[in-house]
Design an enzyme around this catalytic site. Sequence first.
Site, PDB file in Angstrom:
ATOM      1  N   PRO A  10       0.841  -1.196   0.000  1.00  0.00           N
ATOM      2  CG  PRO A  10      -0.817  -1.584   1.593  1.00  0.00           C
ATOM      3  CD  PRO A  10       0.510  -2.093   1.127  1.00  0.00           C
ATOM      4  CD  GLU A  11       2.113   3.188  -4.666  1.00  0.00           C
ATOM      5  OE1 GLU A  11       2.228   4.399  -4.981  1.00  0.00           O
ATOM      6  OE2 GLU A  11       2.055   2.268  -5.508  1.00  0.00           O
TER       7      GLU A  11
END
Length: 298
Positions: A10-11
């Site tokens: 996840p960014e």
Amino acid sequence: MSLDLGYTMPELPEVETIKRSLAHEIVNKKIKNVWVEPSFKKKISPNTEKFVEFLVGKKFTHVARRTKMLIFTVTKDLAVLTHLKMTGQLVYSPRQGQAIGGGHNLDEKKQPNRFTRVRFDFADGSTLYFNDMRKFGFMKLLNSAELRGKLAKYGPDPFDKSFTFACFQAGLSKRQGRRIKTVLLDQTFVAGIGNIYADEICFAARVHPEKKVKALDAVEIKNFFLLIKKILAKAVKYHGTSVNTYVDGAGRSGGYQRFLNVYDRKGEKCHRCGSIIQKIKIGGRSSSFCPRCQTLAA
């Protein structure tokens, strides 16, 4: 979100979405019990015994995000640093009602489940689960000095006041011989950008991901600075991107994938010019781009 291996980390927009949903639910709730699955003990710091002993009876007073990690503040001098890595998921389950959480959708509807590694039981009957299929994630109980040391290596957050155009230019000046896509992924330069948003930022800037920083003109440099903020802010607004596994704080797929122009679109037509989206490897990472909109011309 998908990757050749099936998962990607996840960014910033995804972790920010998780932070906001959890902060609304768990802050100032007394921790009644903490359980750690035996095979996950090596991912708990300083060790499971001290982790559990200290947290029982305490409260999470604040939830913050730094780069792609979450920080659960306990006292002025102690916090739990959490990283979801490739398959991590945080799920909050109220005493009654629908579970709220975020991270990778592991197709496990029941809580706890076979991937549950850590469980926080709150005094009001609600529970926070940390699920992680591959066990790459971690939870570290750190004092303020240790936390500062862990975070010191990261560059400025795109939403922080310290991320100024002057700061951005200074960072680029030290990376003149590197490719712009590689620089965007460099967490010591700007924290929180991963493969999805690096591809989308390059497309929006009309710059080939392999273009060297020293070949960028003044307009392109300014555009990159503005687009980093603009694209990440829009992704947060739509609760992140779900190409494969990520779900937002309410268990829903993120909405930003509707706006993707190149990422995960190899072989499809460019929304801008109709050319076919291509994918190459840059520094071991897949990079998607439009060969007509994004040329290597200086």
